[in-house]
Structures are given as C-alpha cells and as structure tokens.
Design a protein around this motif. Structure first.
Motif, PDB file in Angstrom:
ATOM      1  N   MET A 134       8.114  -0.544  13.292  1.00 39.09           N
ATOM      2  CA  MET A 134       8.856  -0.856  12.077  1.00 39.09           C
ATOM      3  C   MET A 134       8.745   0.331  11.125  1.00 39.09           C
ATOM      4  O   MET A 134       7.922   1.234  11.327  1.00 39.09           O
ATOM      5  N   GLU A 135       9.546   0.332  10.085  1.00 38.14           N
ATOM      6  CA  GLU A 135       9.584   1.439   9.129  1.00 38.14           C
ATOM      7  C   GLU A 135       8.873   1.040   7.839  1.00 38.14           C
ATOM      8  O   GLU A 135       9.275   0.084   7.166  1.00 38.14           O
ATOM      9  N   GLU A 136       7.802   1.750   7.488  1.00 47.30           N
ATOM     10  CA  GLU A 136       7.087   1.441   6.252  1.00 47.30           C
ATOM     11  C   GLU A 136       7.849   1.999   5.050  1.00 47.30           C
ATOM     12  O   GLU A 136       8.309   3.133   5.049  1.00 47.30           O
ATOM     13  N   VAL A 137       7.955   1.175   3.992  1.00 49.53           N
ATOM     14  CA  VAL A 137       8.607   1.570   2.745  1.00 49.53           C
ATOM     15  C   VAL A 137       7.571   1.402   1.633  1.00 49.53           C
ATOM     16  O   VAL A 137       7.133   0.282   1.355  1.00 49.53           O
ATOM     17  N   THR A 138       7.164   2.488   1.007  1.00 42.29           N
ATOM     18  CA  THR A 138       6.079   2.423   0.023  1.00 42.29           C
ATOM     19  C   THR A 138       6.639   2.254  -1.392  1.00 42.29           C
ATOM     20  O   THR A 138       7.687   2.799  -1.739  1.00 42.29           O
ATOM     21  N   TYR A 139       5.896   1.493  -2.200  1.00 43.93           N
ATOM     22  CA  TYR A 139       6.261   1.214  -3.591  1.00 43.93           C
ATOM     23  C   TYR A 139       5.086   1.525  -4.501  1.00 43.93           C
ATOM     24  O   TYR A 139       3.933   1.551  -4.065  1.00 43.93           O
ATOM     25  N   ARG A 140       5.368   1.699  -5.792  1.00 40.52           N
ATOM     26  CA  ARG A 140       4.329   1.973  -6.782  1.00 40.52           C
ATOM     27  C   ARG A 140       3.584   0.714  -7.213  1.00 40.52           C
ATOM     28  O   ARG A 140       2.567   0.794  -7.893  1.00 40.52           O
ATOM     29  N   GLY A 141       4.071  -0.447  -6.838  1.00 42.57           N
ATOM     30  CA  GLY A 141       3.422  -1.693  -7.202  1.00 42.57           C
ATOM     31  C   GLY A 141       4.089  -2.856  -6.508  1.00 42.57           C
ATOM     32  O   GLY A 141       5.184  -2.727  -5.934  1.00 42.57           O
ATOM     33  N   ALA A 142       3.443  -4.025  -6.577  1.00 38.71           N
ATOM     34  CA  ALA A 142       3.974  -5.202  -5.894  1.00 38.71           C
ATOM     35  C   ALA A 142       5.239  -5.723  -6.551  1.00 38.71           C
ATOM     36  O   ALA A 142       6.134  -6.244  -5.872  1.00 38.71           O
ATOM     37  N   THR A 156       5.067  -1.858   1.305  1.00 41.51           N
ATOM     38  CA  THR A 156       3.646  -1.809   0.978  1.00 41.51           C
ATOM     39  C   THR A 156       3.493  -1.196  -0.413  1.00 41.51           C
ATOM     40  O   THR A 156       4.359  -0.438  -0.873  1.00 41.51           O
ATOM     41  N   SER A 157       2.361  -1.523  -1.073  1.00 47.54           N
ATOM     42  CA  SER A 157       2.176  -1.052  -2.443  1.00 47.54           C
ATOM     43  C   SER A 157       0.848  -0.342  -2.678  1.00 47.54           C
ATOM     44  O   SER A 157       0.608   0.147  -3.779  1.00 47.54           O
ATOM     45  N   ASP A 158      -0.031  -0.311  -1.696  1.00 40.14           N
ATOM     46  CA  ASP A 158      -1.268   0.462  -1.821  1.00 40.14           C
ATOM     47  C   ASP A 158      -1.824   0.694  -0.419  1.00 40.14           C
ATOM     48  O   ASP A 158      -1.265   0.216   0.573  1.00 40.14           O
ATOM     49  N   ALA A 159      -2.927   1.428  -0.327  1.00 42.85           N
ATOM     50  CA  ALA A 159      -3.441   1.828   0.984  1.00 42.85           C
ATOM     51  C   ALA A 159      -3.911   0.642   1.812  1.00 42.85           C
ATOM     52  O   ALA A 159      -3.706   0.604   3.030  1.00 42.85           O
ATOM     53  N   ALA A 160      -4.562  -0.331   1.179  1.00 42.43           N
ATOM     54  CA  ALA A 160      -5.047  -1.485   1.930  1.00 42.43           C
ATOM     55  C   ALA A 160      -3.886  -2.333   2.446  1.00 42.43           C
ATOM     56  O   ALA A 160      -3.905  -2.811   3.588  1.00 42.43           O
TER      57      ALA A 160
END
Length: 319
Positions: free
Chosen positions: A174-182, A154-158
């Motif tokens: 599942m395991e969420e993996v956050t990024y700074r952008g798409a 994912t790359s933002d809250a929405a």
C-alpha cells in the motif's frame, strides 16, 4: 547532547529541593503538543490541562508546535529551561524517532526528564465511508488486486510503524501518505480523499460515532471495550499483529526530581477526577499512569525494542 542549561531559576536556586517543589509552580505551565490541533494527543492534553489547573493553582496552557513527526515541538522542550514550567506531551513516536529519522537535534535519552506515562491505547485501522471495502479481508483483497494503489494515512512515527507492520504481515503493498497531525488526516478520510488511515481511538471515535468513517480493526491482542464489535487485526486474519500506542509527559533534562514527582502526582490525581476520567475513558484510553522512575524504565525498554526492530529490518529510516 544539548549545551548545559541552568536547571533552576536564579531566584529559587538557594531553596532546598523539597522546598523548591513546594514553591513550584510560580508561573503558568505550558504543555507542548508536537502535533496539530484536533488529534488524539491534543484532545488528551487539553483534558489533562483542565484537571491540572485547580491542583497546581496556575494556568496550564496547551501549545501546538507541529512539524517533522513531532520533532519541532520536542526540540523546543529539549532546549527549554528545566524549571518546571514547560512539559512535552508526546506519543510513542518520541522513542521511535531516533530509529526512523536521519538525524535529530536532540538525544531522546539524555535531553529529557521522564515525568509520567499517561496512557496506553490501541491504534485503529479505519476506512473512509466511501471505500469499496468494509473489513480487513476486503481491504487485503483489494490491495492484492491492485498493489500500491491504496493509500493509508499516518501522522507520526509510531502510527507509521503500525501501518507498515500491517502491510508487512498481511503480505500486501500500500502507499503511505504522511500528515502533520491526525485532524487533517481524518478530514481527508471523511471526505473520501484517503481510503484508509491509522489513528488513536481518541481521535477517531467522534467520527466513528457519526458514521463518517468505518472501523476495520484494532492493533492490540484484545478488543477494546470501547469498540467491542471491532475485531483485533489478528482476529481479522493478520496473524501475529500486536501493537499499542501511548501518551507520555516529559520535561527538559535535569528537571529537579521533586518537581517531576509532584507533577506526576498531580497528573495521576487529575486523571482520577471523575469528569475527566469518564471523558477520557469514553474515548478509548487506558488510564493507568506511571511515575518518573517507572516511566524511565519503560522508555529504556522502548528504546531497546526499537533498536532491535531496526536491526531486524522492521523499520526503515527516512531519507
């Protein structure tokens, strides 16, 4: 609320508001994108900037100020002079962030001026070409067989909400993996370091066309004409799934209404320009912009929606 700021440059302060709008813009305009280059918001903003330049008679510059799910760039705009030279191009995360972040350095309702709802679009669930599943049923089966071992980017809250809503409705972990952008997220998806991700069609389409990633489903209740063979998540077996993303333009609080109206009009005109319209329609956006009054109402509706979702325990505040 942020400290009181001047709303009009001293040299223009004596102008009546209609005359001020006619005199605007008198310097280059900056569109702040609060995410990394190469993502859907960045692609959209750069196409929009191209269309705005001849209409406004000034350079329109896109600046990426990524960080903290869009908060870094948003704070920059909230603290800027409300003189019509700085605008924010953001996603639905702007309305969602107050309910998922522990604190914000601005108030989304008071510290911004609504200018235009630019576009709505479906979110896409995509898989790496190296993943061992090729459809939603296969992903759900794999996640049930090995809970918590399959990641989703994912790359933002929405976008995060879209992914977590899927796991909740599908009854999987599942395991969420956050990024700074798409863009960095898609790079990992293409390379096989990330098995699945949630993206705007704007960001994902070039990689779908090249065959480097797979489209599993879209979040809206109707299929997108751009990807007519890709099922909705509800069609794919995740009953009740319905979610759409959006792009919007905001400015610092107290932007003079005639400037907001003129920028909204220029934006709508730019999005009607055939070459730009065709380019954006070709990457999956819905070009039905709303002006300041309608966008303000839309933002209040979004705030009400997320407040209720928080009360219902459907979103989790970050620690």
């Amino acid at each position: 609320m942020l400290a009181h700021r001047r709303t009009i440059l001293l040299g223009a302060a004596a102008l009546p508001l209609p005359a001020l709008a006619q005199a605007w813009p008198h310097r280059p305009i900056r569109l702040i994108v609060p995410y990394a280059p190469g993502g859907g918001t960045d692609v959209f903003a750069r196409a929009l900037a191209e269309g705005l330049r001849p209409l406004l008679g000034q350079p329109v510059l896109v600046e990426n100020r990524a960080g903290a799910s869009g908060i870094v760039g948003s704070e920059m705009v909230a603290r800027a002079e409300a003189d019509g030279q700085v605008f924010l191009v953001d996603t639905g995360s702007h309305a969602l962030n107050p309910y998922v972040m522990p604190s914000l350095p601005y108030n989304t309702q008071r510290d911004f001026t609504a200018v235009s709802l630019l576009s709505r679009f479906p979110i896409l669930l995509a898989a790496s070409g190296q993943a061992p599943f090729s459809d939603v049923a296969g992903l759900v089966a794999a996640a049930r067989a090995a809970p918590g071992t399959i990641g989703f980017g994912t790359s933002d809250a929405a976008i995060s909400y879209a992914g977590n809503l899927f796991t909740r409705l599908a009854g999987i972990r599942m395991e969420e993996v956050t990024y700074r952008g798409a863009a960095p997220m898609l790079n990992d998806l293409i390379a096989g370091h990330l098995p699945t991700s949630w993206n705007s069609t704007v960001a994902a389409l070039p990689h779908l066309q090249s065959g480097r990633i797979r489209a599993l489903g879209v979040t809206t209740t109707a299929r997108t004409p751009l990807l007519p063979d890709v099922p909705t998540l509800a069609e794919a077996g995740v009953a009740g799934y319905d979610f759409a993303g959006w792009y919007g333009m905001l400015a610092p609080a107290n932007l003079p209404p005639p400037i907001a109206a003129r920028m909204a009009e220029a934006t709508a005109q730019a999005l009607r320009e055939p070459a730009i319209r065709q380019r954006l329609l070709g990457i999956g956006v819905d070009l039905q912009p709303l002006g300041p009054d309608e966008f303000r109402t839309f933002l209040h509706q979004e705030d009400t929606r997320w407040a209720q979702a928080a009360r219902d325990g459907l979103i989790t505040r970050a620690q």
